[in-house]
Scaffold this motif. Structure first.
Motif, PDB file in Angstrom:
ATOM      1  N   LEU A 143      36.042  17.115   3.445  1.00 16.57           N
ATOM      2  CA  LEU A 143      36.934  17.383   2.314  1.00 16.57           C
ATOM      3  C   LEU A 143      36.477  18.608   1.518  1.00 16.57           C
ATOM      4  N   LEU A 144      35.181  18.751   1.350  1.00 17.30           N
ATOM      5  CA  LEU A 144      34.652  19.914   0.643  1.00 17.30           C
ATOM      6  C   LEU A 144      34.953  21.202   1.406  1.00 17.30           C
ATOM      7  N   GLU A 146      37.389  21.677   3.516  1.00 20.97           N
ATOM      8  CA  GLU A 146      38.830  21.926   3.385  1.00 20.97           C
ATOM      9  C   GLU A 146      39.123  22.674   2.087  1.00 20.97           C
ATOM     10  N   GLU A 147      38.528  22.211   1.003  1.00 21.48           N
ATOM     11  CA  GLU A 147      38.774  22.834  -0.298  1.00 21.48           C
ATOM     12  C   GLU A 147      38.268  24.276  -0.323  1.00 21.48           C
ATOM     13  N   SER A 152      43.487  27.695  -3.030  1.00 22.98           N
ATOM     14  CA  SER A 152      44.510  27.106  -3.906  1.00 22.98           C
ATOM     15  C   SER A 152      45.548  26.293  -3.133  1.00 22.98           C
ATOM     16  N   HIS A 154      44.774  24.023  -1.090  1.00 19.11           N
ATOM     17  CA  HIS A 154      44.174  22.708  -0.821  1.00 19.11           C
ATOM     18  C   HIS A 154      44.829  21.610  -1.659  1.00 19.11           C
ATOM     19  N   VAL A 155      45.098  20.497  -1.012  1.00 24.64           N
ATOM     20  CA  VAL A 155      45.658  19.323  -1.687  1.00 24.64           C
ATOM     21  C   VAL A 155      44.587  18.233  -1.667  1.00 24.64           C
ATOM     22  N   HIS A 156      44.188  17.771  -2.832  1.00 23.79           N
ATOM     23  CA  HIS A 156      43.191  16.702  -2.911  1.00 23.79           C
ATOM     24  C   HIS A 156      43.768  15.419  -2.342  1.00 23.79           C
ATOM     25  N   ARG A 157      42.924  14.657  -1.683  1.00 23.75           N
ATOM     26  CA  ARG A 157      43.360  13.382  -1.131  1.00 23.75           C
ATOM     27  C   ARG A 157      42.218  12.384  -1.194  1.00 23.75           C
ATOM     28  N   THR A 158      42.595  11.140  -1.145  1.00 30.22           N
ATOM     29  CA  THR A 158      41.616  10.062  -1.140  1.00 30.22           C
ATOM     30  C   THR A 158      41.652   9.392   0.220  1.00 30.22           C
TER      31      THR A 158
END
Length: 173
Positions: A143-144, A146-147, A152, A154-158
């Protein structure tokens, strides 16, 4: 994230399938969301099995708290299984049972949570719900990255991962 409710459900279902009918959840740190989610899973399993469930609060998640609460609980209630939200509490409950001459797992099944070294190395190895720690670390890095690479866009996800039960002597009759 870990599916904490599933973890509680797995722990309770395990002892119910082992023949338990009178369960207690030792709620150390009951204000923590993850403890409440674990309890919700236990409640769901018990509701579908026609068994009873008591909840006993402990001041923390440590061995001493488990031993103290375990003594009080085992002297005042008819219990055949205890689900704890930490392995340390479970070790303390097992110590209390041993102090009182209650045989684990023949008379009392105990399940902990987290799969730390206390669970496998205690005098009576503790059945536990294991968290996918290695996979959680891998996902955090993914995830890091990806960010970093997407900027900008990047879409945060859980991401929610499932725990699994490791049966050991404390609950195997």
């Amino acid at each position: 994230m870990v599916n904490e409710e599933l973890g509680g459900y797995l722990a309770a279902t395990h002892v119910l399938h082992g023949g338990a009918h009178r369960l207690v959840f030792v709620a150390g740190c009951p204000d923590l969301r993850l403890i409440r989610r674990r309890l919700a899973g236990v409640e769901r399993a018990v509701a579908g099995a026609g068994a009873s469930l008591g909840v006993v609060e402990a001041p923390n998640l440590a061995i001493g708290a488990g031993r103290e609460v375990g003594h009080q609980m085992l002297l005042s209630q008819s219990v055949d299984a205890v689900v704890c939200p930490s392995d340390l509490l479970a070790v303390g409950v097992i110590q209390a049972a041993t102090d009182l001459g209650i045989r684990v797992p023949d008379e009392l099944m105990v399940v902990g949570y987290d799969d730390n070294h206390f669970a496998s190395e205690s005098s009576i190895p503790v059945s536990t719900v294991s968290l996918p720690g290695y996979r959680m670390g891998e996902l955090a890095i993914e995830l890091l990255l990806e960010e970093i690479h997407q900027g900008s866009a990047h879409v945060h996800r859980t991401v929610t991962l499932d725990p699994h039960l490791i049966p050991r002597r404390s609950s195997l009759r």
